[in-house]
Write a protein that holds these residues in place. Structure first.
Motif, PDB file in Angstrom:
ATOM      1  N   PRO A   1       3.590  -5.509  -2.970  1.00 51.79           N
ATOM      2  CA  PRO A   1       4.295  -6.702  -3.677  1.00 51.79           C
ATOM      3  C   PRO A   1       5.788  -6.650  -3.227  1.00 51.79           C
ATOM      4  CG  PRO A   1       2.887  -5.473  -5.152  1.00 51.79           C
ATOM      5  CD  PRO A   1       3.212  -4.409  -4.011  1.00 51.79           C
ATOM      6  N   TYR A   2       6.265  -8.037  -3.147  1.00 51.34           N
ATOM      7  CA  TYR A   2       7.646  -8.367  -3.028  1.00 51.34           C
ATOM      8  C   TYR A   2       8.046  -9.507  -3.496  1.00 51.34           C
ATOM      9  CZ  TYR A   2       6.576 -12.206   0.172  1.00 51.34           C
ATOM     10  OH  TYR A   2       6.134 -13.387   0.705  1.00 51.34           O
ATOM     11  N   ALA A   3       9.399  -9.829  -3.599  1.00 49.68           N
ATOM     12  CA  ALA A   3      10.143 -11.016  -4.148  1.00 49.68           C
ATOM     13  C   ALA A   3      11.269 -11.324  -2.990  1.00 49.68           C
ATOM     14  CB  ALA A   3      10.671 -10.870  -5.661  1.00 49.68           C
ATOM     15  N   ALA A   4      11.003 -12.558  -2.743  1.00 51.08           N
ATOM     16  CA  ALA A   4      12.159 -12.993  -1.617  1.00 51.08           C
ATOM     17  C   ALA A   4      13.361 -13.276  -2.385  1.00 51.08           C
ATOM     18  CB  ALA A   4      11.860 -14.050  -0.627  1.00 51.08           C
ATOM     19  N   ASP A   5      14.420 -13.018  -2.041  1.00 48.74           N
ATOM     20  CA  ASP A   5      15.872 -13.460  -2.578  1.00 48.74           C
ATOM     21  C   ASP A   5      16.362 -14.738  -1.724  1.00 48.74           C
ATOM     22  OD1 ASP A   5      17.013 -12.581   0.042  1.00 48.74           O
ATOM     23  OD2 ASP A   5      18.186 -10.963  -0.878  1.00 48.74           O
ATOM     24  N   TRP A   6      17.572 -15.117  -2.041  1.00 50.33           N
ATOM     25  CA  TRP A   6      17.975 -16.369  -1.808  1.00 50.33           C
ATOM     26  C   TRP A   6      18.117 -16.484  -0.026  1.00 50.33           C
ATOM     27  CZ3 TRP A   6      18.903 -21.350  -3.341  1.00 50.33           C
ATOM     28  CH2 TRP A   6      19.602 -22.011  -2.628  1.00 50.33           C
ATOM     29  N   HIS A   7      18.129 -15.275   0.476  1.00 51.17           N
ATOM     30  CA  HIS A   7      18.586 -15.033   1.773  1.00 51.17           C
ATOM     31  C   HIS A   7      17.225 -15.062   2.510  1.00 51.17           C
ATOM     32  CE1 HIS A   7      22.737 -15.608   1.516  1.00 51.17           C
ATOM     33  NE2 HIS A   7      22.795 -14.512   0.344  1.00 51.17           N
ATOM     34  N   GLY A   8      16.161 -14.921   1.747  1.00 52.11           N
ATOM     35  CA  GLY A   8      14.663 -14.755   2.492  1.00 52.11           C
ATOM     36  C   GLY A   8      14.345 -13.126   2.679  1.00 52.11           C
ATOM     37  N   ARG A   9      15.219 -12.238   2.233  1.00 53.90           N
ATOM     38  CA  ARG A   9      15.205 -10.683   2.224  1.00 53.90           C
ATOM     39  C   ARG A   9      14.136 -10.483   1.111  1.00 53.90           C
ATOM     40  NH1 ARG A   9      21.383  -9.156   1.977  1.00 53.90           N
ATOM     41  NH2 ARG A   9      20.960 -10.372   0.139  1.00 53.90           N
ATOM     42  N   PRO A  10      12.941  -9.769   1.626  1.00 56.17           N
ATOM     43  CA  PRO A  10      12.021  -9.044   0.598  1.00 56.17           C
ATOM     44  C   PRO A  10      12.462  -7.961  -0.015  1.00 56.17           C
ATOM     45  CG  PRO A  10      11.010  -9.369   2.838  1.00 56.17           C
ATOM     46  CD  PRO A  10      12.553  -9.359   3.065  1.00 56.17           C
ATOM     47  N   VAL A  11      12.064  -7.954  -1.241  1.00 54.73           N
ATOM     48  CA  VAL A  11      12.781  -7.047  -2.358  1.00 54.73           C
ATOM     49  C   VAL A  11      11.432  -6.426  -2.802  1.00 54.73           C
ATOM     50  CG1 VAL A  11      13.818  -6.361  -4.732  1.00 54.73           C
ATOM     51  CG2 VAL A  11      14.899  -8.090  -3.060  1.00 54.73           C
ATOM     52  N   PHE A  12      11.502  -4.871  -2.819  1.00 49.67           N
ATOM     53  CA  PHE A  12      10.374  -4.089  -3.347  1.00 49.67           C
ATOM     54  C   PHE A  12      10.836  -3.128  -4.361  1.00 49.67           C
ATOM     55  CE2 PHE A  12      10.135  -3.726   1.519  1.00 49.67           C
ATOM     56  CZ  PHE A  12       9.523  -4.789   1.823  1.00 49.67           C
ATOM     57  N   PHE A  13       9.647  -2.727  -5.251  1.00 49.61           N
ATOM     58  CA  PHE A  13       9.911  -1.918  -6.443  1.00 49.61           C
ATOM     59  C   PHE A  13       8.999  -0.938  -6.306  1.00 49.61           C
ATOM     60  CE2 PHE A  13       9.757  -1.046 -11.293  1.00 49.61           C
ATOM     61  CZ  PHE A  13      10.851  -0.546 -11.445  1.00 49.61           C
ATOM     62  N   ILE A  14       9.496   0.378  -5.654  1.00 50.92           N
ATOM     63  CA  ILE A  14       8.438   1.445  -5.361  1.00 50.92           C
ATOM     64  C   ILE A  14       8.778   2.833  -5.853  1.00 50.92           C
ATOM     65  CG2 ILE A  14       7.512   0.203  -3.275  1.00 50.92           C
ATOM     66  CD1 ILE A  14       9.943   1.755  -1.759  1.00 50.92           C
ATOM     67  N   SER A  15       7.948   3.609  -5.815  1.00 50.55           N
ATOM     68  CA  SER A  15       8.008   5.115  -6.214  1.00 50.55           C
ATOM     69  C   SER A  15       8.579   5.958  -5.147  1.00 50.55           C
ATOM     70  CB  SER A  15       6.872   5.391  -7.004  1.00 50.55           C
ATOM     71  OG  SER A  15       6.715   6.742  -7.574  1.00 50.55           O
ATOM     72  N   THR A  16       9.235   6.987  -5.553  1.00 49.75           N
ATOM     73  CA  THR A  16       9.484   8.032  -4.696  1.00 49.75           C
ATOM     74  C   THR A  16       8.216   8.638  -4.396  1.00 49.75           C
ATOM     75  OG1 THR A  16      10.169   9.545  -6.447  1.00 49.75           O
ATOM     76  CG2 THR A  16      11.994   8.261  -5.277  1.00 49.75           C
ATOM     77  N   MET A  17       7.252   8.826  -5.221  1.00 53.33           N
ATOM     78  CA  MET A  17       5.828   9.443  -5.050  1.00 53.33           C
ATOM     79  C   MET A  17       4.922   8.816  -3.882  1.00 53.33           C
ATOM     80  SD  MET A  17       4.850  10.930  -8.525  1.00 53.33           S
ATOM     81  CE  MET A  17       4.678   9.210  -9.491  1.00 53.33           C
ATOM     82  N   ALA A  18       5.194   7.450  -3.741  1.00 50.98           N
ATOM     83  CA  ALA A  18       4.498   6.754  -2.813  1.00 50.98           C
ATOM     84  C   ALA A  18       4.752   7.406  -1.281  1.00 50.98           C
ATOM     85  CB  ALA A  18       4.857   5.307  -2.776  1.00 50.98           C
ATOM     86  N   MET A  19       3.699   7.198  -0.493  1.00 57.18           N
ATOM     87  CA  MET A  19       3.945   7.753   1.054  1.00 57.18           C
ATOM     88  C   MET A  19       4.982   6.683   1.695  1.00 57.18           C
ATOM     89  SD  MET A  19       3.259  10.057   3.088  1.00 57.18           S
ATOM     90  CE  MET A  19       2.166  10.898   1.993  1.00 57.18           C
ATOM     91  N   HIS A  20       4.869   5.461   1.261  1.00 61.49           N
ATOM     92  CA  HIS A  20       5.752   4.590   2.190  1.00 61.49           C
ATOM     93  C   HIS A  20       7.136   4.936   1.968  1.00 61.49           C
ATOM     94  CE1 HIS A  20       3.857   2.202  -1.209  1.00 61.49           C
ATOM     95  NE2 HIS A  20       5.019   2.204  -1.392  1.00 61.49           N
ATOM     96  N   THR A  21       7.505   5.220   0.666  1.00 60.39           N
ATOM     97  CA  THR A  21       9.127   5.480   0.320  1.00 60.39           C
ATOM     98  C   THR A  21       9.365   6.884   0.836  1.00 60.39           C
ATOM     99  OG1 THR A  21       8.372   4.473  -1.802  1.00 60.39           O
ATOM    100  CG2 THR A  21      10.223   5.677  -1.839  1.00 60.39           C
TER     101      THR A  21
END
Length: 273
Positions: free
Chosen positions: A69-89
């Motif tokens: 899941p993501y949210a794009a800011d005013w400049h089109g940059r995706p923002v994520f909210f992720i856990s340090t336990m997640a493999m991608h983090t």
């Protein structure tokens, strides 16, 4: 029309890059359409979930894909909210380079007719105060994870974007062009326009295609629409291809688009150019 959609800049145009799909490209050099950067900014503003690829720690050299899941800011940059336990983090902690694939919901029964884009860059942790409200405005349920200390916000800083607009349109977008572009004014209403035209006015689209494009086609469905025109997926016998039609004038609202489409149908029925 959502107030979150910025006022568009004057129209900018791009050339058409042929694809491997059969049939002619969707338009000609004298048929303008929004730039690839504008189309990418439109898609990222509408999306909510993408596929994040990071560099695997466990299998060096291999990409690791995650639903994101993501949210794009005013400049089109995706923002994520992720856990340090997640493999991608954990992967990002070792190598912040990543890409995010975002796709338009499938239209016209053909996933390859839909727009998609890959944003390439580095994901860095950012202060919660900078992006929390933006993220929660897109993903309200994330508020339940705010008190967990292992969660943090990350932002993908854009180095480049590769955009594919369906049949006949693809290319790289520089970070500068992507940042400067704005979403199309029909961004919030485009999905509804496409669904309505394909579900309720398929015969009208076929009439428009035959008259305005001169194609002896058997089926026509709309796959994309913007302030300057729309893309059609056409079938003639066993041949499937894409074409673009421009509106007779620029539109900025769904009501404008409806009025222009009705005008084009009337022209087609009357046989007028």
């Amino acid at each position: 029309m959502s107030s979150a959609i910025p006022t568009p800049r004057p129209a900018s145009y791009h050339g058409i890059v042929p694809t491997q799909h059969a049939g002619p490209g969707p338009t000609s050099p004298d048929s303008p359409e929004p730039s690839l950067a504008e189309r990418a900014r439109t898609l990222v503003s509408l999306g909510r979930i993408g596929s994040l690829s990071t560099h695997s720690r466990k299998f060096p050299g291999f990409p690791f894909g995650s639903l994101m899941p993501y949210a794009a800011d005013w400049h089109g940059r995706p923002v994520f909210f992720i856990s340090t336990m997640a493999m991608h983090t954990q992967n990002l902690a070792q190598d912040p380079r990543a890409s995010l694939l975002i796709a338009q919901p499938e239209v016209a029964g053909d996933p390859l007719a839909a727009a998609r884009m890959s944003i390439v860059g580095s994901a860095i942790e950012v202060p919660s105060a900078e992006v929390r409200d933006l993220y929660l405005s897109r993903h309200e349920n994330a508020k339940f994870w705010q008190e967990y200390t292992d969660f943090a916000f990350y932002r993908l800083e854009v180095d480049g974007v590769y955009f594919i607009g369906g049949f006949g349109v693809m290319g790289w977008i520089s970070a500068e062009d992507y940042r400067a572009a704005r979403a199309d004014p029909l961004a919030e209403s485009s999905a509804g326009i496409i669904q309505h035209m394909n579900a309720d006015h398929a015969e009208s689209l076929l009439l428009i295609a035959r008259h305005h494009l001169g194609d002896d086609t058997d089926e026509a469905s709309m796959t994309a629409v913007d302030r300057l025109g729309f893309h059609l997926r056409l079938r003639s016998g066993d041949r499937i291809y894409g074409r673009r039609l421009n509106f007779p004038r620029e539109v900025t609202t769904s009501d404008d688009a409806r009025a222009v489409l009705i005008e084009m149908v009337r022209q087609a029925r009357s046989g007028k150019a």
